[in-house]
Enzyme design. Sequence first.
Site, short mmCIF file in Angstrom:
data_model
loop_
_atom_site.label_atom_id
_atom_site.label_comp_id
_atom_site.label_asym_id
_atom_site.label_seq_id
_atom_site.Cartn_x
_atom_site.Cartn_y
_atom_site.Cartn_z
CD GLU A 30 10.18 -6.13 -22.04
OE1 GLU A 30 10.26 -5.57 -20.94
OE2 GLU A 30 9.13 -6.67 -22.41
CG HIS B 103 -1.59 1.29 1.45
ND1 HIS B 103 -2.54 1.78 0.60
CD2 HIS B 103 -1.40 2.23 2.40
CE1 HIS B 103 -2.93 2.96 1.02
NE2 HIS B 103 -2.25 3.26 2.12
NE ARG C 115 3.77 -4.73 -20.58
CZ ARG C 115 4.66 -4.64 -19.60
NH1 ARG C 115 5.92 -4.30 -19.88
NH2 ARG C 115 4.33 -4.85 -18.36
CB CYS D 188 7.72 2.43 -21.00
SG CYS D 188 7.98 0.77 -21.63
NE ARG E 51 11.80 -6.31 -13.30
CZ ARG E 51 10.90 -5.85 -14.15
NH1 ARG E 51 10.92 -6.22 -15.41
NH2 ARG E 51 9.99 -5.00 -13.76
CG ASP F 219 12.01 -7.31 -18.10
OD1 ASP F 219 12.45 -7.99 -17.15
OD2 ASP F 219 10.80 -7.14 -18.32
C1 PEP Z 1 10.59 -2.90 -18.38
O1 PEP Z 1 10.95 -4.08 -18.39
O2 PEP Z 1 11.38 -1.94 -18.35
C2 PEP Z 1 9.16 -2.57 -18.38
C3 PEP Z 1 8.73 -1.33 -18.52
O3 PEP Z 1 8.29 -3.60 -18.20
P1 PEP Z 1 7.96 -4.26 -16.78
O4 PEP Z 1 8.66 -3.45 -15.73
O5 PEP Z 1 6.49 -4.24 -16.67
O6 PEP Z 1 8.55 -5.62 -16.95
MG MG Z 2 9.51 -5.61 -18.86
#
Ligand code: PEP
Ligand code: MG
Length: 557
Positions: free
Chosen positions: A422, A186, A319, A493, A456, A446
């Site tokens: 990615e 939260h 997406r 993004c 990650r 990614d």
């Molecule tokens: C990314 O991998 O940078 C991304 C924007 O996608 P997600 O974080 O949803 O894997």
């Molecule tokens: Mg990603």
Amino acid sequence: MEIEGTGITQQKASGKIVRHEETDFSIEEKSDKTAEDEKERFESAKEEARSQLEEAAEKTGEKSEGDEGDIFKAQIQFLEDPQITSGIEDNIEEGITAEAAVRKGFEDPISQLESQEGRMKERADDLRDVRDRLISILVGEERTNLSDIPDEAVIVAENLKPSDTSEMDRSKVEGLVTAKGSRTSHVAILSKSMGIPAVVGTGTLEGLKEGEEVLVDGENGNVVVDPSEEQLKQVKKSEKAEVIRERVATGDGKKIEVAANVANHEEVKQAAEKGADGIGLYRTEFMFLDREQPPTEEEHYENYVDALDQFPDDRVIVRTMDIGGDKPVPYLDLEETDNPFLGKRGIRLAFDSEGEELFDTQMKALLRAAASENGSNLGVMFPMVSSVEEFDSALEKVEELEQELEEEEKDYARPELGLMVETPSTVQMAGELAERADFLSIGTNDLTQYTMAASRTDSEVAELQNPLYPSVLRSIKQTVEKGRENDAWVGMCGEMAGNPQLTELLVGLGLDELSMSSGVVPGVKSEIKEIEQEKSSSKAEEVLQVSSIEEVKDLLD
Ligand code: PEP
Ligand code: MG
């Protein structure tokens, strides 16, 4: 002194510590009333709790703070849960007070949720919150709250639950620090929706004393006690910026689109409020989580049309489901794999017997949404594409689904089609992919993970999960160049895009669009206006020459 945790909202802030302690209720165990009387007390406490929660849901909904309104609605469901209620009534029959029965009745449901993973685990906090609300009403003791706090406060707590924050005077809060919590808790949602930095999951709050000055670094995930003048100066730069509604350009006129990353309807609304130039990443996989059945075509359709209608003049990039990896779905029978990040995820599921139907349903809804009133702004991108063949197959699938819609006599249109960059393989094939696609969007979260071969979600290798490594920066540059050569626009993004301290570098690398959490949109927009495109390009050129992350950081400083 520094304390490490997980950073939320890529900004820094400083302020004075306000410690928030959980209320420790004194509860009478043995009742001197009849079971009927205690049950009546419980019933009226429930009534009161329900009306408090309805009020809180309405209040937070009005303020449109991300998922918060929904959190209270979910808490009402917990309050009404027949199993919990009958458990509490059984406890009362044993001759204890209603408050003791409530405490006992919530024990099992809380530990059941705690034994689960991810978002379900976080729901245990909501149960505790409902339990404490009931107890507080029954014993007539107010819970400690944050309604009266000084200016420039940094709230420090073991954990912050929705009820703690619904009364909080948000205009006075500069940062949040919690010992518990993760990216999905939260407090993380709150931090993002308020656009203020937080560091969660520090494990300890030792050394964080009431009234002391601290710097909350949401970017690097640490809390600095008694920061230096130099450190405070940096904070000033990333302080909360005014909302800028119009589109922005660099000082020398290069226009950059600043879009928002969203995951649900509330976040779309919030993106509009924060002045985003559209949606750059709609993470639709969240529509598939926390439910028993996948969303229907109609649900998908309505959701996307709603986003398009909220941004009638801007691009909305949806997406397709990025399920798998760290986002498993309960009703999909995906085989357990040692390494989900390298398994069936993203677009790979669209060609798999388990995921194909989910993908087809979603894609048909998207093709229909593209034919809606504001549908010409729709872009659809595929996640985790790792080869040209995969993108070609996705395009073939789109054609087949268009054919199906034709036969079903439903209106449809072709949206812009693109893909996430990615994986290192996609970077190598960016030219060929850009020939086929309308746009590329770089997912640095990614891309860094796969380029550096560092998970990650593994804190042991968190150091390597940094997009400033030269290999990642060169991959970004290569993608931008290949996109440009092939008339595809290129955006970013991943989290990197939302860090105002990196905006100059990203502009210099030639990105056309940056998409980020709504909270940081104003800061990045105001940063862009300060940048000279030419200067940023030469800086980026310099950065691309060096061979270590330390040198990159030195140049950026
Ligand atoms: C990314 O991998 O940078 C991304 C924007 O996608 P997600 O974080 O949803 O894997
Ligand atoms: Mg990603």
